[in-house]
Design an enzyme around this catalytic site. Structure first.
Site, PDB file in Angstrom:
ATOM      1  N   TYR A 187       0.864  -1.180   0.000  1.00  0.00           N
ATOM      2  CA  TYR A 187       0.000   0.000   0.000  1.00  0.00           C
ATOM      3  C   TYR A 187       0.902   1.232   0.000  1.00  0.00           C
ATOM      4  O   TYR A 187       1.493   1.589   1.008  1.00  0.00           O
ATOM      5  CB  TYR A 187      -0.925  -0.040   1.222  1.00  0.00           C
ATOM      6  CG  TYR A 187      -1.854   1.157   1.407  1.00  0.00           C
ATOM      7  CD1 TYR A 187      -2.101   2.075   0.385  1.00  0.00           C
ATOM      8  CD2 TYR A 187      -2.519   1.364   2.608  1.00  0.00           C
ATOM      9  CE1 TYR A 187      -2.956   3.142   0.556  1.00  0.00           C
ATOM     10  CE2 TYR A 187      -3.386   2.434   2.798  1.00  0.00           C
ATOM     11  CZ  TYR A 187      -3.595   3.325   1.770  1.00  0.00           C
ATOM     12  OH  TYR A 187      -4.449   4.389   1.952  1.00  0.00           O
TER      13      TYR A 187
ATOM     14  N   ASP B   3      -9.475   8.048  -6.845  1.00  0.00           N
ATOM     15  CA  ASP B   3     -10.694   7.882  -7.637  1.00  0.00           C
ATOM     16  C   ASP B   3     -10.837   8.972  -8.692  1.00  0.00           C
ATOM     17  O   ASP B   3     -11.395   8.746  -9.763  1.00  0.00           O
ATOM     18  CB  ASP B   3     -11.921   7.898  -6.706  1.00  0.00           C
ATOM     19  CG  ASP B   3     -11.697   7.063  -5.460  1.00  0.00           C
ATOM     20  OD1 ASP B   3     -10.676   6.351  -5.393  1.00  0.00           O
ATOM     21  OD2 ASP B   3     -12.540   7.129  -4.550  1.00  0.00           O
TER      22      ASP B   3
ATOM     23  N   LYS C 131      -1.148  -1.162  -4.318  1.00  0.00           N
ATOM     24  CA  LYS C 131      -2.236  -0.172  -4.306  1.00  0.00           C
ATOM     25  C   LYS C 131      -1.554   1.171  -4.419  1.00  0.00           C
ATOM     26  O   LYS C 131      -0.848   1.602  -3.508  1.00  0.00           O
ATOM     27  CB  LYS C 131      -3.043  -0.277  -3.017  1.00  0.00           C
ATOM     28  CG  LYS C 131      -3.966   0.894  -2.729  1.00  0.00           C
ATOM     29  CD  LYS C 131      -4.947   0.531  -1.636  1.00  0.00           C
ATOM     30  CE  LYS C 131      -5.511   1.691  -0.834  1.00  0.00           C
ATOM     31  NZ  LYS C 131      -6.029   2.808  -1.580  1.00  0.00           N
TER      32      LYS C 131
END
Ligand code: MN9
Length: 292
Positions: free
Chosen positions: A136, A190, A164
């Site tokens: 991550y 996003d 990620k």
């Protein structure tokens, strides 16, 4: 193992006003993601779950509730990373026993760890749990930047599936895809899904998918299919929503949007501001009417 590609909600957690976990509300958030947002999976215990403000027991409780509610409906990733490596291992074992499809761990933060220390951290969690690992990487919060060659070092361990990638460095993203085509990349911002999808990411993990999961999938699929004009149109709408969410308070506003959808998403966990003001509530209502 379940397919880990696709659209994953970074799971929000419902807290009571005193900061304790609202189990009923958490279950509703999970159902909303699976049944209404149609996500492929859940990323549990991440930034969006306000994880770094929780005790070990609370983190375990959330892993337990999420698995119990989601069962085998969708893929589950457990974020177990912590500056306390012993805690990360304990959580990793716990989530692995519960049946989580993969672990993920944030790069250790706060202290300026050397790359050798970071590598040892991942190797230790993997060796102790036997589960898969997703790095991550979120440099804007951790200050930790990992380069192409360093990713190659981490990828020497066959249990490391990929990263990620919560960053806007699309040059690094492209170099990683080229250098390690067999390793997976999940886009973490996003609002930049379209360019990330254009560069060939395998999936996305995001907080706003808790309320905007349907549009997120459209952007992803349209971009992968080369229909960029249509994808951009939906990214524009999505980013109008995200801009409104960010300006009004990220997790708090997504929770208020969920409440307006009938989901008991509760409060945030202090030191984050727990409760929305009247003004924040009014903005959430406007966003709901405009975008959901
Ligand atoms: O997990 C999320 N990152 C954080 C990914 O919350 C720190 C993103 O989904 C962002 O919340 C989102 C808004 O900037 O892209």
């Amino acid at each position: 193992m379940k397919n880990l590609k696709g659209i994953f909600s970074a799971l929000l957690v419902s807290y009571n006003e005193d900061g304790s976990i609202n189990e009923k509300g958490l279950r509703q958030i999970i159902r909303h993601n699976i049944d209404k947002m149609k996500v492929d999976g859940l990323y549990v215990g991440g930034s969006t779950g306000e994880n770094f403000m929780l005790s070990t027991e609370e983190k375990k409780q959330i892993f337990r509730i999420a698995k119990d509610e989601a069962k085998d409906d969708v893929a589950l990733i457990a974020q177990v990373g912590s500056v306390n490596l012993h805690e990360a291992v304990e959580l990793g074992k716990y989530a692995t026993e519960l049946g989580y499809d993969s672990l993920s761990a944030v790069t250790p933060f706060y202290y300026k760890f050397s790359f050798a220390e970071i590598k040892n951290y991942y190797e230790t969690i993997i060796a102790e749990t036997g589960n898969y690992m997703i790095v991550y990487s979120i440099p804007f919060l951790t200050g930790v930047n990992i380069g192409v060659e360093q990713f190659g070092e981490l990828y020497k361990n066959p249990k490391v599936l990929g990263v990620k990638f919560t960053a806007g460095d699309f040059y690094l993203l492209e170099r990683l895809k080229k250098a390690y085509p067999d390793h997976l990349i999940w886009a973490g911002f996003d609002e930049m899904m379209l360019p990330a999808a254009a560069l060939g990411v395998d999936g996305a993990i995001g907080s706003t998918f808790n309320v905007n999961g349907i549009r997120a999938r459209q952007i992803f699929d349209l971009t992968r299919a080369g229909k960029l004009d249509e994808a951009l149109r939906i990214q524009h709408v999505t980013n109008d929503l995200i801009e409104g969410i960010l300006a009004n308070g990220l997790y708090l506003t997504i929770k208020e949007l969920l409440k307006l959808e009938g989901v008991d998403a509760g409060y945030c966990r202090e030191p984050m501001t727990a409760k929305a003001t009247e003004k924040q509530l009014a903005v959430a209502k406007e966003l709901k009417e405009k975008f959901l």
